[in-house]
Every structure is written in structure tokens, then in C-alpha cells.
Design an enzyme around this catalytic site. Structure first.
Site, mmCIF file in Angstrom:
data_model
loop_
_atom_site.group_PDB
_atom_site.id
_atom_site.type_symbol
_atom_site.label_atom_id
_atom_site.label_comp_id
_atom_site.label_asym_id
_atom_site.label_seq_id
_atom_site.Cartn_x
_atom_site.Cartn_y
_atom_site.Cartn_z
ATOM 1 N N HIS A 108 138.534 95.980 32.283
ATOM 2 C CA HIS A 108 137.223 95.355 32.126
ATOM 3 C C HIS A 108 137.357 93.855 32.387
ATOM 4 C CE1 HIS A 108 133.131 94.950 30.761
ATOM 5 N NE2 HIS A 108 133.502 93.897 30.051
ATOM 6 N N ASP A 140 138.087 104.955 24.369
ATOM 7 C CA ASP A 140 137.554 105.858 23.352
ATOM 8 C C ASP A 140 136.084 106.124 23.680
ATOM 9 O OD1 ASP A 140 136.118 103.682 22.456
ATOM 10 O OD2 ASP A 140 137.353 103.328 20.681
ATOM 11 N N ASP A 144 133.624 100.138 26.530
ATOM 12 C CA ASP A 144 134.627 99.071 26.644
ATOM 13 C C ASP A 144 135.290 98.782 25.300
ATOM 14 O OD1 ASP A 144 134.146 98.803 29.395
ATOM 15 O OD2 ASP A 144 132.423 97.540 29.013
#
Ligand code: GAR
Length: 199
Positions: A108, A140, A144
């Protein structure tokens, strides 16, 4: 040898950097499949031109879990050990995460938890931060989110535009994604709470 599955939606420069690292022996693994949810993704073209297994599974109009089941099936068919999201602009379902526990990475373009979601570089400029950067983290179910493997910072300059800042960050993305994949494949880390501790 470990097998990587690369998921992307667009340009594919992070995928290319990973493929270069595999080619140069910096990553001891092979790319088993490059999968896109968008048929027009340039990353798919690059994969084909490199002779890699490039697969498109269009996501348009499909329920998230229905789609994810198709993607997981393709990844399993290709015996993928580690899934690398490289500009894959979709949230993964709980089902997907469960099928690859601690085996999905994302990159990211910000120092998370700052500026999750879309246009992170634009968000950084708007906020007026003096430093931004990029993050590789385990994935998860949240956007992000997930334990952080590697981050690196870059300065935000007074005359930056979203493009110039993105370019500075992207250079670092290409470097740290390889590092993070090496770390995960080496298994020389442990997780305490949210902390990933190398060594
Ligand atoms: C990269 O900057 C990546 O960090 C970002 O999309 C770009 C994809 O570029 N990902 C996200 O914003 C995920 N939330 P690429 O297709 O050239 O690798």
C-alpha cells in the site's frame, strides 16, 4: 520450490519488480499464476509477454464470496503457497483469508495506518504530511489492515504533485515488496499481537 500467486488489477509494476527479483534469484520461488479481475489490466499483458501463466477472472457483477471462491480455486489449482496482492483493488472475503492464513501479502502506498483506501498519495498531500511512504503487510479482512512486515518512508516535497509523490513512493514499493517476500519465505519471523518480529 515455493509458488507465488500474483493478483493485480492494473498497471502491474509491482508484479514486474517481483518477477525481476525471481528472475535474478533474489526471491527463491516461482510465479505460478498472475491473476487479474480486470481483462484490460496491463499487468496481464506483461505476464503473457514474459511467458507466465496469466489468468483473468472478471469480478464485475459477482458477489464477493462467489468471486473469491473462483479465485481461491484457481490459486489452489496452481498450488500457490504465497499470494501477493500487487495493486489488486478488491477487499478479500473471510473465506479467502481463511484459505491462506498468513499467506497473503499486500502493498500500500502510504505509511499505514495513515491513508488507507484509494488515492493514498493524494490523501497524504491533502493532509499536508511531510513524510509518506509504503507498507507491505499481511492481509486480513479489513481494508489495508493486518500485521505490518516492512515500511519505508519518503519525504513529501513542497512542490510535489500526486504523480511526483507516487513515483517516489513506487520506487520504494518495488524494493520493499521483494524484501517482504524474502522474509516471509524464509519463515524467519514471528508475530506477537500485531507486531511482526524478524529474526
Ligand atoms: C501501487 O502503488 C500499490 O501500492 C497500490 O496500487 C498501485 C499499483 O501499481 N495499491 C493500493 O493502493 C492498495 N490499496 P502497480 O499496478 O504498478 O503495481
Amino acid at each position: 520450490m515455493k509458488r507465488l500467486g500474483i493478483l493485480l488489477s492494473g498497471r502491474g509494476s509491482n508484479f514486474e519488480a517481483i518477477a525481476d527479483s525471481v528472475g535474478a534469484g533474489r526471491i527463491d520461488a516461482e510465479i505460478a499464476v498472475v491473476l487479474s479481475n480486470r481483462p484490460e489490466a496491463r499487468g496481464l499483458e506483461i505476464a503473457r509477454s514474459r511467458g507466465l501463466n496469466a489468468v483473468c477472472i472478471p469480478s464485475k457483477g459477482l458477489d464477493r464470496e462467489v468471486y473469491d471462491r473462483m479465485v481461491v480455486e484457481e490459486l489452489k489449482k496452481n498450488r500457490v503457497d504465497l499470494v501477493c496482492l500487487a495493486g489488486f483493488m478488491r477487499l478479500l472475503s473471510a473465506y479467502f483469508i481463511r484459505e491462506f492464513p498468513l499467506r497473503i501479502l499486500n502493498i500500500h502506498p502510504s505509511l499505514l495506518p495513515a491513508f488507507p483506501g484509494l488515492d493514498a498519495q493524494h490523501q497524504a498531500l491533502e493532509h499536508g504530511v511531510k513524510l509518506s511512504g509504503c507498507t507491505v503487510h499481511f492481509v486480513d479482512e479489513n481494508l489495508d489492515s493486518g500485521p505490518i512486515l516492512i515500511q519505508t518512508a519518503v519525504p513529501v516535497l513542497d512542490d510535489d504533485t500526486a504523480d511526483s509523490l507516487s513515483a517516489r513512493i513506487l520506487k520504494q514499493e518495488h524494493r520493499i515488496y521483494t524484501e517482504a517476500i524474502r522474509l516471509v519465505l524464509s519463515r524467519k519471523f514471528r508475530i506477537e499481537g500485531r507486531r511482526v518480529i524478524a529474526g
